[in-house]
Every structure is written in C-alpha cells, then in structure tokens.
Design a protein around this motif. Sequence first.
Motif, PDB file in Angstrom:
ATOM      1  N   ASN A   1      -5.401   0.918   3.257  1.00 35.64           N
ATOM      2  CA  ASN A   1      -5.229   0.002   4.456  1.00 35.64           C
ATOM      3  C   ASN A   1      -6.580   0.405   5.056  1.00 35.64           C
ATOM      4  OD1 ASN A   1      -2.252  -0.917   4.191  1.00 35.64           O
ATOM      5  ND2 ASN A   1      -2.000   1.505   4.641  1.00 35.64           N
TER       6      ASN A   1
ATOM      7  N   LYS B   1      -4.479   5.072   1.431  1.00 35.17           N
ATOM      8  CA  LYS B   1      -3.830   4.410   0.643  1.00 35.17           C
ATOM      9  C   LYS B   1      -4.187   2.892   0.585  1.00 35.17           C
ATOM     10  CE  LYS B   1      -0.105   4.801   3.273  1.00 35.17           C
ATOM     11  NZ  LYS B   1       1.336   4.848   3.653  1.00 35.17           N
TER      12      LYS B   1
ATOM     13  N   SER C   1     -12.661   2.995  -1.435  1.00 37.35           N
ATOM     14  CA  SER C   1     -11.720   4.119  -1.044  1.00 37.35           C
ATOM     15  C   SER C   1     -12.465   5.341  -0.325  1.00 37.35           C
ATOM     16  CB  SER C   1     -11.234   4.929  -2.250  1.00 37.35           C
ATOM     17  OG  SER C   1     -10.732   4.166  -3.110  1.00 37.35           O
TER      18      SER C   1
ATOM     19  N   PRO D   1      -3.964   3.244  -6.655  1.00 32.26           N
ATOM     20  CA  PRO D   1      -5.351   3.203  -5.919  1.00 32.26           C
ATOM     21  C   PRO D   1      -6.354   1.884  -6.092  1.00 32.26           C
ATOM     22  CG  PRO D   1      -5.285   4.275  -7.953  1.00 32.26           C
ATOM     23  CD  PRO D   1      -3.740   3.798  -7.776  1.00 32.26           C
TER      24      PRO D   1
ATOM     25  N   THR E   1       0.722  -1.186   0.064  1.00 32.91           N
ATOM     26  CA  THR E   1      -0.157   0.036  -0.081  1.00 32.91           C
ATOM     27  C   THR E   1       1.061   1.200   0.200  1.00 32.91           C
ATOM     28  OG1 THR E   1      -0.029  -0.299   2.452  1.00 32.91           O
ATOM     29  CG2 THR E   1      -2.284  -1.015   1.172  1.00 32.91           C
ATOM     30  N   ASP E   2       1.984   1.001  -0.264  1.00 34.26           N
ATOM     31  CA  ASP E   2       3.044   2.401  -0.204  1.00 34.26           C
ATOM     32  C   ASP E   2       3.364   2.474  -1.758  1.00 34.26           C
ATOM     33  OD1 ASP E   2       2.989   2.473   2.339  1.00 34.26           O
ATOM     34  OD2 ASP E   2       4.739   1.337   2.757  1.00 34.26           O
ATOM     35  N   GLN E   3       2.615   2.014  -2.704  1.00 34.73           N
ATOM     36  CA  GLN E   3       3.316   2.153  -4.029  1.00 34.73           C
ATOM     37  C   GLN E   3       2.468   3.256  -4.773  1.00 34.73           C
ATOM     38  OE1 GLN E   3       5.762   0.051  -5.253  1.00 34.73           O
ATOM     39  NE2 GLN E   3       5.624  -0.509  -2.826  1.00 34.73           N
ATOM     40  N   GLY E   4       1.446   3.931  -4.037  1.00 33.76           N
ATOM     41  CA  GLY E   4       0.747   4.930  -4.775  1.00 33.76           C
ATOM     42  C   GLY E   4      -0.269   4.329  -5.949  1.00 33.76           C
TER      43      GLY E   4
ATOM     44  N   SER F   1     -10.379   2.908   4.588  1.00 32.02           N
ATOM     45  CA  SER F   1      -9.297   3.473   3.918  1.00 32.02           C
ATOM     46  C   SER F   1      -8.691   4.681   4.519  1.00 32.02           C
ATOM     47  CB  SER F   1      -9.406   3.774   2.369  1.00 32.02           C
ATOM     48  OG  SER F   1      -8.183   3.810   1.897  1.00 32.02           O
TER      49      SER F   1
END
Length: 380
Positions: free
Chosen positions: A345, A343, A327, A130, A125-128, A340
């Motif tokens: 999570n 990101k 989202s 969506p 979830t740190d890759q940008g 959410s």
Amino acid sequence: MRRFLSILSATVFSASLLSGAARAGEASVPVLVPLTGFLSLEGTSQRNGAVLALKDAPAGVAVRSEVIDTGTSPEAAVTALERAAGGKVTAVAASMLGTQMLAMLPLAQDYGIPLVTVSGTASITDQGNPWVFRFFPGDAVTKEAHARYVTEELGRKRPAVIYQTTAYGQSGKAHLEQAFKKLGVEPVFEEGVDPAAKDLLPVLTKALAAKPDVLVLHLHSGPTALFIRQAAANGVAVPIVAGSAMHQPSTAALLEPAELKGVCAETAASPISGGSPEVEAFTAAYRAAFNAEPDAFALGQYDGIRMVLAAVQGGADSPEAVRKALSTGTHQGLAMTYKSDGKGNMAHSAVIVCYDGVSRVPAIAKRYDNLTGVVTGMVK
C-alpha cells in the motif's frame, strides 16, 4: 518542471525514446487494463496515466510498452499477463479491477513481476504477495476520510449506504462500516446493487424510507451518475457523499452541473482542481494528449510508473531490483508522497471534493494526509 511528450494513439509504442549513449537503463512496462466493459471509463484513465508516464521517461531510461485490454473478466486478465510475461518485463501497469488483480497476483509471484495498480479493493494487498504495489489509497484510507467527512464536517449521524455488489463494492462497504463504527455511527440503511442495474430509483426510495440524513455511495461511475440523476430528478434534498467514481470528470460529464449541486466525493486527488504548478502541467499535458480531463486514477498510475522508472534510472536492472526499490523507497509524486506500508500500500492520503452546482470542476473541501501514519514526518 517535467517535460511532457505528446502521445500517439498506438496500442504499442517502442521505446528507444533516447539515444543509447545517454541510456542508464531500459524498462519494459506492459499496460494491462480494462478498456471495455463496465469499467472502461476508469480503465481508460488508468491506461492514459501509465502511457503519459512512459512517454515522459526520465533522462537515461529507454522504455518499451504495449497496451492490452483486459476487459473485465479474471480470465482475460490472466491471459494478458501470461502474454506479457513471455517477454522481458520490468513491471506491469496492472488492472484496477479487484477481481482481476486477485487472479493475476499468483501468476505475478510465479513470474516475479511487480504489479503497479490503482485498484481500490482492499484485499489485493492482504494476500501476503510481495509483488503488488497500489498507488491509489485503498479503502482503509479513503473510507476513513469518507466517513470522517460525513460525521465530523457535515455532522451527519444517520447515513444510508448504497454500494456495488462487486468485490470493489463489498470492500468499500466493509471499510465504511468499520470507519463509521469507530466514529460511533451506525448506518440506518445498507443495500448492494448490481453494476448492470438500469434503474436505481427503487433502492433510492427504500433508502429514503429509512429517513437518513446523508446518502453515502460506493458505486462505479455509471451507477453513481444514474443514482445522482434520479435523486436530482426527484428533488431529493438529502446530501450525497459519493465514492471516488464521482470525482472523475467522465462521470461528471454524464450529469448537468445543477444535478451535482451539493454532491461531494472522496478520492486520492483531483487534477482538474489544480493545487500546484506540477499538477497543472500534468493536467495540461493530459488534455493535449488525450483530449480529455484527467482524474485521480490517471494521476495515481502516472505517479506509480514514474516511481518504477525512477528506480530504473537509479540502477534497478531487474524486476527483483524494481520490487525492492518500490518496497523500501519513498517517492514524491504529484498527488502525494508514496511509501510502502510493508504490504504494497503506497498511498496514504485522501481528499474530499465538492461540486457547487454551476461547474463540473469540483473544489477540494478537505484533505486527509497520512491517515495510516506510514510516511515519516507528515502530520496525521
């Protein structure tokens, strides 16, 4: 109370679980998870949770799905997603293996398909991207609970950390280090082990030589059971607080209850420990469907797919509409409330479970709610 349907063992089940007259929407949700290889126990739980949710679709929603075994290689996961994307797809129940998720993410973005997973690997979830939604607390959540229980509840200050050399293990190790540092604690020993290792006595011996006051594990299910068995066989009296693999009934089944005495573990939930009529109904339905005990991976994936289906029931008629609903929406699941953090999570709570040495059913020793402060109205 929700209606649970019996589950068939077919790998493809088609839909049309209700009449067209009552239909509010249609959902096609392929289940692409590891059913073979070193993550087969966890992957089977993930599949079962997704299948149970799809069979228990809400009123007015017709469901179609297919189960594909991704094994444990990134290439197999990508191939499975390409195969699934050839048809109309609402969302995908995607592999919990971090390396597979990282390989699937660019493709999901290209195709515009929401991936619903219970992977604990923080970086997914740190890759940008969506299009990823994680319904199991990531390491940033679980490792804070893990470290806080060790230091605040057990009062231990000299942890020895043994972790897996996989992306999952590296992620957990990094977040444990951060969490312990925030609590003013520095591990006296850290070592990674390969998931294929057949003997963990050497690493146990080296860890004990550092004179720890607690053994902190972040291993997959098989290595977790092996480590605890060898610790019990050698009379190790140092308490063990393990990662989420230990809470799995399938992991506990590999050990005698006496070998589990005093062992604790972090996890998102423990369905077999009970807690509410709804959770107990889920557990009963799972047992009836699969002749097995559910774990937090199954419950998290169940909750995630239920949120997808609720979005479809509410009018989301495209992958983009489902992505937007996931989202921006809030979902009250069986394990926790999901929302959410921007990101993807969705899970922000964790629990610690402990075994008494008599039963393989753990008791919930401590609950940590809303550790990220994302879910408005909950007390941190």
